[in-house]
Design a protein around this motif. Structure first.
Motif, PDB file in Angstrom:
ATOM      1  N   GLY A  42     -10.155 -21.909 -11.864  1.00 17.61           N
ATOM      2  CA  GLY A  42      -9.282 -22.971 -11.394  1.00 17.61           C
ATOM      3  C   GLY A  42      -7.808 -22.634 -11.465  1.00 17.61           C
ATOM      4  O   GLY A  42      -6.966 -23.487 -11.198  1.00 17.61           O
ATOM      5  N   ARG A  43      -7.455 -21.409 -11.793  1.00 14.68           N
ATOM      6  CA  ARG A  43      -6.049 -21.015 -11.880  1.00 14.68           C
ATOM      7  C   ARG A  43      -5.579 -20.429 -10.561  1.00 14.68           C
ATOM      8  O   ARG A  43      -6.361 -19.927  -9.784  1.00 14.68           O
ATOM      9  N   VAL A  44      -4.302 -20.461 -10.355  1.00 14.25           N
ATOM     10  CA  VAL A  44      -3.694 -19.861  -9.176  1.00 14.25           C
ATOM     11  C   VAL A  44      -3.501 -18.371  -9.439  1.00 14.25           C
ATOM     12  O   VAL A  44      -2.961 -17.980 -10.481  1.00 14.25           O
ATOM     13  N   THR A  45      -3.974 -17.538  -8.505  1.00 10.97           N
ATOM     14  CA  THR A  45      -3.768 -16.098  -8.604  1.00 10.97           C
ATOM     15  C   THR A  45      -3.192 -15.600  -7.281  1.00 10.97           C
ATOM     16  O   THR A  45      -3.243 -16.289  -6.269  1.00 10.97           O
ATOM     17  N   TYR A  46      -2.640 -14.402  -7.301  1.00 16.81           N
ATOM     18  CA  TYR A  46      -2.064 -13.817  -6.094  1.00 16.81           C
ATOM     19  C   TYR A  46      -2.340 -12.319  -6.068  1.00 16.81           C
ATOM     20  O   TYR A  46      -2.637 -11.711  -7.094  1.00 16.81           O
ATOM     21  N   THR A  47      -2.248 -11.759  -4.869  1.00 18.47           N
ATOM     22  CA  THR A  47      -2.431 -10.331  -4.675  1.00 18.47           C
ATOM     23  C   THR A  47      -1.362  -9.838  -3.712  1.00 18.47           C
ATOM     24  O   THR A  47      -1.240 -10.356  -2.598  1.00 18.47           O
ATOM     25  N   ASP A  48      -0.565  -8.854  -4.147  1.00 14.49           N
ATOM     26  CA  ASP A  48       0.369  -8.205  -3.234  1.00 14.49           C
ATOM     27  C   ASP A  48      -0.448  -7.391  -2.239  1.00 14.49           C
ATOM     28  O   ASP A  48      -1.318  -6.616  -2.635  1.00 14.49           O
ATOM     29  N   THR A  49      -0.202  -7.571  -0.953  1.00 15.39           N
ATOM     30  CA  THR A  49      -0.956  -6.801   0.037  1.00 15.39           C
ATOM     31  C   THR A  49      -0.085  -5.807   0.786  1.00 15.39           C
ATOM     32  O   THR A  49      -0.614  -4.955   1.495  1.00 15.39           O
ATOM     33  N   GLY A  50       1.237  -5.890   0.646  1.00 12.51           N
ATOM     34  CA  GLY A  50       2.088  -4.907   1.294  1.00 12.51           C
ATOM     35  C   GLY A  50       3.541  -5.328   1.326  1.00 12.51           C
ATOM     36  O   GLY A  50       3.884  -6.468   1.042  1.00 12.51           O
ATOM     37  N   TYR A  51       4.370  -4.363   1.655  1.00  9.36           N
ATOM     38  CA  TYR A  51       5.794  -4.626   1.828  1.00  9.36           C
ATOM     39  C   TYR A  51       6.350  -3.609   2.817  1.00  9.36           C
ATOM     40  O   TYR A  51       5.754  -2.550   3.054  1.00  9.36           O
ATOM     41  N   LYS A  52       7.486  -3.950   3.412  1.00 11.17           N
ATOM     42  CA  LYS A  52       8.178  -3.013   4.286  1.00 11.17           C
ATOM     43  C   LYS A  52       9.667  -3.285   4.182  1.00 11.17           C
ATOM     44  O   LYS A  52      10.114  -4.418   4.370  1.00 11.17           O
ATOM     45  N   VAL A  53      10.423  -2.241   3.867  1.00  9.36           N
ATOM     46  CA  VAL A  53      11.875  -2.357   3.839  1.00  9.36           C
ATOM     47  C   VAL A  53      12.339  -2.375   5.282  1.00  9.36           C
ATOM     48  O   VAL A  53      12.142  -1.402   6.021  1.00  9.36           O
ATOM     49  N   LEU A  54      12.919  -3.491   5.713  1.00  6.54           N
ATOM     50  CA  LEU A  54      13.331  -3.652   7.108  1.00  6.54           C
ATOM     51  C   LEU A  54      14.678  -3.004   7.390  1.00  6.54           C
ATOM     52  O   LEU A  54      14.872  -2.389   8.438  1.00  6.54           O
ATOM     53  N   ASP A  55      15.628  -3.177   6.460  1.00  7.61           N
ATOM     54  CA  ASP A  55      16.956  -2.579   6.592  1.00  7.61           C
ATOM     55  C   ASP A  55      17.636  -2.644   5.231  1.00  7.61           C
ATOM     56  O   ASP A  55      16.987  -2.934   4.229  1.00  7.61           O
ATOM     57  N   ASN A  56      18.947  -2.395   5.199  1.00  5.23           N
ATOM     58  CA  ASN A  56      19.673  -2.388   3.925  1.00  5.23           C
ATOM     59  C   ASN A  56      19.767  -3.764   3.274  1.00  5.23           C
ATOM     60  O   ASN A  56      20.146  -3.866   2.112  1.00  5.23           O
ATOM     61  N   ARG A  57      19.435  -4.814   4.009  1.00 10.34           N
ATOM     62  CA  ARG A  57      19.633  -6.172   3.502  1.00 10.34           C
ATOM     63  C   ARG A  57      18.368  -7.027   3.506  1.00 10.34           C
ATOM     64  O   ARG A  57      18.455  -8.238   3.296  1.00 10.34           O
ATOM     65  N   SER A  58      17.200  -6.444   3.760  1.00  9.36           N
ATOM     66  CA  SER A  58      15.991  -7.272   3.761  1.00  9.36           C
ATOM     67  C   SER A  58      14.729  -6.441   3.572  1.00  9.36           C
ATOM     68  O   SER A  58      14.687  -5.260   3.916  1.00  9.36           O
ATOM     69  N   VAL A  59      13.721  -7.087   3.002  1.00 11.13           N
ATOM     70  CA  VAL A  59      12.409  -6.481   2.807  1.00 11.13           C
ATOM     71  C   VAL A  59      11.354  -7.539   3.111  1.00 11.13           C
ATOM     72  O   VAL A  59      11.512  -8.707   2.746  1.00 11.13           O
ATOM     73  N   ARG A  60      10.309  -7.137   3.835  1.00 13.61           N
ATOM     74  CA  ARG A  60       9.207  -8.053   4.157  1.00 13.61           C
ATOM     75  C   ARG A  60       8.113  -7.873   3.114  1.00 13.61           C
ATOM     76  O   ARG A  60       7.709  -6.745   2.817  1.00 13.61           O
ATOM     77  N   VAL A  61       7.618  -8.989   2.570  1.00 13.10           N
ATOM     78  CA  VAL A  61       6.562  -8.969   1.557  1.00 13.10           C
ATOM     79  C   VAL A  61       5.347  -9.718   2.094  1.00 13.10           C
ATOM     80  O   VAL A  61       5.485 -10.824   2.621  1.00 13.10           O
ATOM     81  N   GLU A  62       4.173  -9.108   1.971  1.00 12.91           N
ATOM     82  CA  GLU A  62       2.916  -9.742   2.367  1.00 12.91           C
ATOM     83  C   GLU A  62       2.072  -9.953   1.110  1.00 12.91           C
ATOM     84  O   GLU A  62       2.006  -9.072   0.255  1.00 12.91           O
ATOM     85  N   PHE A  63       1.426 -11.122   1.041  1.00 11.59           N
ATOM     86  CA  PHE A  63       0.624 -11.427  -0.139  1.00 11.59           C
ATOM     87  C   PHE A  63      -0.430 -12.475   0.180  1.00 11.59           C
ATOM     88  O   PHE A  63      -0.332 -13.208   1.155  1.00 11.59           O
ATOM     89  N   ASP A  64      -1.461 -12.502  -0.658  1.00 11.93           N
ATOM     90  CA  ASP A  64      -2.517 -13.505  -0.585  1.00 11.93           C
ATOM     91  C   ASP A  64      -2.413 -14.404  -1.807  1.00 11.93           C
ATOM     92  O   ASP A  64      -2.121 -13.932  -2.907  1.00 11.93           O
ATOM     93  N   VAL A  65      -2.649 -15.692  -1.606  1.00 11.76           N
ATOM     94  CA  VAL A  65      -2.659 -16.662  -2.706  1.00 11.76           C
ATOM     95  C   VAL A  65      -4.051 -17.266  -2.784  1.00 11.76           C
ATOM     96  O   VAL A  65      -4.614 -17.680  -1.771  1.00 11.76           O
ATOM     97  N   HIS A  66      -4.613 -17.296  -3.987  1.00 13.59           N
ATOM     98  CA  HIS A  66      -5.931 -17.882  -4.239  1.00 13.59           C
ATOM     99  C   HIS A  66      -5.725 -19.054  -5.197  1.00 13.59           C
ATOM    100  O   HIS A  66      -5.175 -18.877  -6.276  1.00 13.59           O
TER     101      HIS A  66
END
Length: 125
Positions: free
Chosen positions: A38-62
């Motif tokens: 019954g607890r909230v868990t998460y899994t990092d599924t990926g990331y991509k550095v877009l440029d010097n000022r941003s990064v995209r993060v992908e994740f799953d939440v259970h």
């Protein structure tokens, strides 16, 4: 070759030891399941550095059905210093697992993006 027998009078202690170990394993299993179901868990599924000022993060939440969640994402530099933070709201729904993608704005070049934590709404740290 016959198996050796315990010394006379020690059989009772063998039974006490076996019963004690069985109870200990049962309690440890129960405690482990009770603290994680019954607890909230998460899994990092990926990331991509877009440029010097941003990064995209992908994740799953259970999470349990109908539970709204807020996840904190962090962008890190080469020394593991935090260069960006973003809180992402995951609204309540009937889906137990959801996939999310978010862009974290940074103060300087990041080399990775991670999920720091996910908490049920109203129970943040």
């Amino acid at each position: 070759m016959p198996l050796p027998r315990p010394a006379p009078g020690t059989g009772r202690w063998w039974v006490v030891g076996i019963v004690g170990c069985t109870i200990g394993v049962a309690l440890a299993t129960w405690w482990g399941l009770a603290s994680s179901l019954g607890r909230v868990t998460y899994t990092d599924t990926g990331y991509k550095v877009l440029d010097n000022r941003s990064v995209r993060v992908e994740f799953d939440v259970h999470r349990p059905d109908g539970q709204a969640v807020t996840c904190r994402l962090k962008a890190l530099d080469t020394t593991f210093g935090v260069v960006g933070v973003l809180d992402v709201d995951v609204p309540a729904s009937s889906e137990r697992s959801v996939h999310r993608v978010a862009v974290v704005r940074t103060a300087s070049m990041a080399v990775t993006g991670v999920v720091d934590r996910c908490d049920p709404v109203g129970q943040g740290r």
